[in-house]
Design a protein around this motif. Sequence first.
Motif, PDB file in Angstrom:
ATOM      1  N   PHE A 195       0.779  -1.243   0.000  1.00  0.00           N
ATOM      2  CA  PHE A 195       0.000   0.000   0.000  1.00  0.00           C
ATOM      3  C   PHE A 195       0.810   1.292   0.000  1.00  0.00           C
ATOM      4  O   PHE A 195       0.228   2.378  -0.121  1.00  0.00           O
ATOM      5  N   ASP A 196       2.130   1.228   0.133  1.00  0.00           N
ATOM      6  CA  ASP A 196       2.912   2.456   0.115  1.00  0.00           C
ATOM      7  C   ASP A 196       3.042   2.982  -1.317  1.00  0.00           C
ATOM      8  O   ASP A 196       2.916   2.234  -2.292  1.00  0.00           O
ATOM      9  N   ASN A 197       3.301   4.278  -1.446  1.00  0.00           N
ATOM     10  CA  ASN A 197       3.561   4.922  -2.742  1.00  0.00           C
ATOM     11  C   ASN A 197       2.401   4.702  -3.719  1.00  0.00           C
ATOM     12  O   ASN A 197       2.610   4.404  -4.900  1.00  0.00           O
ATOM     13  N   ASP A 198       1.173   4.836  -3.212  1.00  0.00           N
ATOM     14  CA  ASP A 198      -0.047   4.747  -4.023  1.00  0.00           C
ATOM     15  C   ASP A 198      -0.329   3.352  -4.571  1.00  0.00           C
ATOM     16  O   ASP A 198      -1.171   3.195  -5.460  1.00  0.00           O
ATOM     17  N   ARG A 199       0.373   2.342  -4.086  1.00  0.00           N
ATOM     18  CA  ARG A 199       0.013   0.980  -4.504  1.00  0.00           C
ATOM     19  C   ARG A 199      -1.289   0.598  -3.813  1.00  0.00           C
ATOM     20  O   ARG A 199      -1.594   1.070  -2.718  1.00  0.00           O
ATOM     21  N   ASP A 200      -2.040  -0.299  -4.425  1.00  0.00           N
ATOM     22  CA  ASP A 200      -3.341  -0.685  -3.870  1.00  0.00           C
ATOM     23  C   ASP A 200      -3.572  -2.165  -4.163  1.00  0.00           C
ATOM     24  O   ASP A 200      -4.387  -2.528  -5.009  1.00  0.00           O
ATOM     25  N   MET A 201      -2.861  -3.020  -3.438  1.00  0.00           N
ATOM     26  CA  MET A 201      -2.940  -4.461  -3.657  1.00  0.00           C
ATOM     27  C   MET A 201      -4.041  -5.042  -2.763  1.00  0.00           C
ATOM     28  O   MET A 201      -3.785  -5.768  -1.787  1.00  0.00           O
ATOM     29  N   ASN A 202      -5.288  -4.691  -3.094  1.00  0.00           N
ATOM     30  CA  ASN A 202      -6.414  -5.078  -2.253  1.00  0.00           C
ATOM     31  C   ASN A 202      -6.616  -6.581  -2.177  1.00  0.00           C
ATOM     32  O   ASN A 202      -7.284  -7.072  -1.270  1.00  0.00           O
ATOM     33  N   GLY A 203      -6.054  -7.315  -3.135  1.00  0.00           N
ATOM     34  CA  GLY A 203      -6.205  -8.760  -3.094  1.00  0.00           C
ATOM     35  C   GLY A 203      -5.567  -9.392  -1.871  1.00  0.00           C
ATOM     36  O   GLY A 203      -5.909 -10.522  -1.508  1.00  0.00           O
ATOM     37  N   PHE A 204      -4.659  -8.674  -1.218  1.00  0.00           N
ATOM     38  CA  PHE A 204      -3.997  -9.188  -0.021  1.00  0.00           C
ATOM     39  C   PHE A 204      -4.621  -8.652   1.268  1.00  0.00           C
ATOM     40  O   PHE A 204      -4.144  -8.956   2.361  1.00  0.00           O
ATOM     41  N   HIS A 205      -5.677  -7.864   1.138  1.00  0.00           N
ATOM     42  CA  HIS A 205      -6.230  -7.181   2.309  1.00  0.00           C
ATOM     43  C   HIS A 205      -6.692  -8.156   3.388  1.00  0.00           C
ATOM     44  O   HIS A 205      -6.342  -8.027   4.577  1.00  0.00           O
ATOM     45  N   GLU A 206      -7.486  -9.154   3.014  1.00  0.00           N
ATOM     46  CA  GLU A 206      -8.022 -10.094   4.009  1.00  0.00           C
ATOM     47  C   GLU A 206      -6.900 -10.903   4.651  1.00  0.00           C
ATOM     48  O   GLU A 206      -6.910 -11.151   5.864  1.00  0.00           O
ATOM     49  N   ASP A 207      -5.924 -11.317   3.855  1.00  0.00           N
ATOM     50  CA  ASP A 207      -4.804 -12.081   4.413  1.00  0.00           C
ATOM     51  C   ASP A 207      -4.002 -11.237   5.393  1.00  0.00           C
ATOM     52  O   ASP A 207      -3.551 -11.739   6.438  1.00  0.00           O
ATOM     53  N   LEU A 208      -3.815  -9.962   5.082  1.00  0.00           N
ATOM     54  CA  LEU A 208      -3.076  -9.089   5.994  1.00  0.00           C
ATOM     55  C   LEU A 208      -3.828  -8.890   7.303  1.00  0.00           C
ATOM     56  O   LEU A 208      -3.222  -8.880   8.383  1.00  0.00           O
ATOM     57  N   CYS A 209      -5.144  -8.728   7.219  1.00  0.00           N
ATOM     58  CA  CYS A 209      -5.947  -8.593   8.444  1.00  0.00           C
ATOM     59  C   CYS A 209      -5.837  -9.858   9.296  1.00  0.00           C
ATOM     60  O   CYS A 209      -5.669  -9.787  10.532  1.00  0.00           O
ATOM     61  N   ALA A 210      -5.925 -11.011   8.658  1.00  0.00           N
ATOM     62  CA  ALA A 210      -5.829 -12.276   9.396  1.00  0.00           C
ATOM     63  C   ALA A 210      -4.450 -12.420  10.034  1.00  0.00           C
ATOM     64  O   ALA A 210      -4.319 -12.897  11.174  1.00  0.00           O
ATOM     65  N   GLU A 211      -3.413 -12.001   9.305  1.00  0.00           N
ATOM     66  CA  GLU A 211      -2.064 -12.125   9.854  1.00  0.00           C
ATOM     67  C   GLU A 211      -1.843 -11.164  11.019  1.00  0.00           C
ATOM     68  O   GLU A 211      -1.190 -11.507  12.001  1.00  0.00           O
ATOM     69  N   ALA A 212      -2.384  -9.954  10.912  1.00  0.00           N
ATOM     70  CA  ALA A 212      -2.267  -9.000  12.017  1.00  0.00           C
ATOM     71  C   ALA A 212      -2.912  -9.563  13.277  1.00  0.00           C
ATOM     72  O   ALA A 212      -2.358  -9.467  14.384  1.00  0.00           O
ATOM     73  N   LYS A 213      -4.079 -10.198  13.116  1.00  0.00           N
ATOM     74  CA  LYS A 213      -4.755 -10.795  14.278  1.00  0.00           C
ATOM     75  C   LYS A 213      -3.944 -11.950  14.845  1.00  0.00           C
ATOM     76  O   LYS A 213      -3.881 -12.141  16.065  1.00  0.00           O
ATOM     77  N   ARG A 214      -3.303 -12.711  13.970  1.00  0.00           N
ATOM     78  CA  ARG A 214      -2.466 -13.815  14.459  1.00  0.00           C
ATOM     79  C   ARG A 214      -1.305 -13.287  15.288  1.00  0.00           C
ATOM     80  O   ARG A 214      -1.018 -13.797  16.375  1.00  0.00           O
TER      81      ARG A 214
END
Length: 239
Positions: A195-214
């Motif tokens: 997501f830095d520098n205007d990137r928008d890789m939304n396909g990884f959003h759910e996985d990142l949320c799950a990993e943050a919770k882990r």
Amino acid sequence: MAFQLKPWPNPEISDIVYELPPMPYGTSFNLLKLIDAYGESVRDGTDDSEDAPFAAISTFKALSLSDVIAKAIIRLHYEHRGLDGDQLVLVAGPEQRGGLLDAEALLANLYERLPQDWDAALRAYRAALLAEQDYDRRIWTPGYERGKAGGPGNSKAVEAAMEQLQDVRCNAEHLLLDIPAPSLQEFTIKYLICFDNDRDMNGFHEDLCAEAKRLLQIDTDPDDSEIAIILRNLNGRAE
């Protein structure tokens, strides 16, 4: 743990049945699309409908070891085609068991060569970034600037080489993003990649949320309301 074919729990299909292994981390997006088309053609059930998608996979130029493994897995299925409901499986008779075991040994050897941990994947990603950056600086950008100024621009070979370097970098990037981050520090690297520098890789959003919770050791309950989920995510930190 070494790679192993997993028996499929339906002996009514054949004497020997194995689950089709998942595609490895870092498989090229375009190759995955071809593999999806192959799977749909197998499920379609029309005679020989999978021949054309399989041919496309066979001629696809592998950009990484992950691609080589993915192509080998699909070839293995093509030679031992099976289907249980919507699930692609490998089927064989007793006389074919030896061939499957040989393929298992080959795949195990290939899987051992993939980055197995965060540090190895990060080194591979950095190397891919540096290779793309160097080619861009020395070759592609000067040619592009010449073309803008009315001179000869980049040749098709230069454009193809740049595209291949970008594909290799994307594969290494996806491999890194798929490997669990050891700590929150490494997790922030993943987030910035996406997501830095205007990137928008939304396909990884759910996985990142799950990993943050882990990493934060937050238990989740799919039946929770939105407010309950937000409160659960605070995990006592505001008390």
